[in-house]
Design a protein around this motif. Structure first.
Motif, mmCIF file in Angstrom:
data_model
loop_
_atom_site.group_PDB
_atom_site.id
_atom_site.type_symbol
_atom_site.label_atom_id
_atom_site.label_comp_id
_atom_site.label_asym_id
_atom_site.label_seq_id
_atom_site.Cartn_x
_atom_site.Cartn_y
_atom_site.Cartn_z
ATOM 1 N N UNK A 9 20.336 44.106 19.119
ATOM 2 C CA UNK A 9 21.440 43.890 18.193
ATOM 3 C C UNK A 9 22.730 44.488 18.744
ATOM 4 N N UNK A 10 22.641 45.710 19.262
ATOM 5 C CA UNK A 10 23.842 46.388 19.758
ATOM 6 C C UNK A 10 24.456 45.643 20.938
ATOM 7 N N UNK A 11 23.616 45.043 21.796
ATOM 8 C CA UNK A 11 24.151 44.279 22.921
ATOM 9 C C UNK A 11 24.847 43.004 22.441
ATOM 10 N N UNK A 12 24.245 42.342 21.423
ATOM 11 C CA UNK A 12 24.883 41.136 20.864
ATOM 12 C C UNK A 12 26.229 41.497 20.241
ATOM 13 N N UNK A 13 26.258 42.578 19.464
ATOM 14 C CA UNK A 13 27.512 42.991 18.835
ATOM 15 C C UNK A 13 28.565 43.356 19.878
ATOM 16 N N UNK A 14 28.119 44.010 20.962
ATOM 17 C CA UNK A 14 29.059 44.345 22.039
ATOM 18 C C UNK A 14 29.637 43.083 22.654
#
Length: 303
Positions: free
Chosen positions: A21-26
């Motif tokens: 999730x954090x990579x997608x948001x980044x």
């Protein structure tokens, strides 16, 4: 097809720290130029998951003013991402990272060893004013124009203390110590020459000086010193390499302390001034020196 926004909203509720999730948001934040949002996701990837790739991406933010400001704003007293970022940061970006470094020091997130490493990076790229400012911040006190000129303190690597050669005396031709001596003002610098070829310069220090006139002073003593035409301390501009001044050749004094003094004028555009100990003649260094030389009470005064 799924509603992407709904999926992200649900994932934020169920697994807010999931690395995927954090990579997608980044990625989404970077595509939109939303530096604060991207920094927030990357900070979590480093803080929670020790993600080295995320630390490298954060380090790349240092070169972008808006992203750099977002990093400063994201810093907290318990932030664990700051040191991985600094370790991943290219040395050439040390000057751009100064706002982060200042904030990290204020929050006590950066050990002095990392601070000294950044000082060295700033010196290597000729950012003398920033390097000196960070050095004084690490010291936590004002400094004389020549740091540790009385040789009372142990040498600090990486800052604006005396630069010594890393190799052993058998390879450099000299052993360096700081004994307490009669006639000295406390401890002094002792150089014991062993007859092997002498690596030059013996030692030195970078001085960050404003343009103007100065007076150098110190004390010198030698015993059984065989140094050919003698030793000299030279002052040289780092920008251009012009020599500004040098002491008279220093030879054996049969154990008696003598005063040293020399004037110098620092021109504009000099960069830093490099104070170095050398032999008067290069051939003397190749032949090797023997005996002991002692120095004490070095000082530089603006006229």
């Amino acid at each position: 097809p799924l509603d992407g926004e709904a999926v992200l909203a649900a994932t934020r509720q169920l697994a807010p720290h999931d690395p995927r999730l954090l990579r997608v948001l980044t990625s989404r934040a970077l595509q939109r130029g939303q530096w604060a949002e991207a920094a927030q996701s990357l900070v979590q990837l480093v803080d929670v998951h020790r993600d080295e790739a995320a630390a490298r991406t954060l380090a790349s933010f240092v070169a972008v003013p808006d992203a750099r400001a977002a990093l400063v704003a994201a810093m907290r007293p318990d932030s664990r991402w700051v040191m991985p970022l600094l370790r991943a940061m290219p040395a050439a970006q040390a000057q751009q990272a100064m706002p982060l470094v200042a904030q990290a020091l204020s929050l006590r997130l950066m050990p002095s060893e990392m601070g000294l490493q950044i000082v060295s990076q700033l010196k290597a790229t000729g950012q003398w004013q920033d390097a000196q400012a960070l050095w004084l911040r690490l010291l936590g006190q004002p400094s004389a124009l020549i740091y540790n000129g009385s040789f009372e303190q142990g040498f600090v690597r990486g800052g604006f203390d005396w630069d010594l050669q890393d190799a052993a005396a058998s390879r450099t031709g000299v052993a360096v110590q700081q004994p307490s001596l009669a006639g000295a003002q406390g401890r002094a610098l002792e150089l014991s020459f062993n007859g092997r070829p002498l690596a030059l310069p013996v030692m030195g220090q970078h001085l960050v000086l404003f343009p103007g006139r100065y007076a150098f002073s110190g004390r010198f003593m030698a015993q059984r010193l065989r140094a050919g035409s003698g030793l000299v301390w030279t002052f040289t501009c780092t920008a251009g390499g012009a020599e500004l001044a040098r002491t008279p050749p220093l030879t054996d004094t049969q154990g008696r302390w003598q005063d040293l003094s020399v004037p110098l004028e620092v021109p504009a555009g000099c960069g830093a001034v490099l104070l170095q100990l050398k032999t008067q003649l290069g051939s003397d260094a190749l032949a090797g020196l023997r005996g002991e030389a002692y120095f004490d009470a070095f000082a530089l005064s603006a006229l």
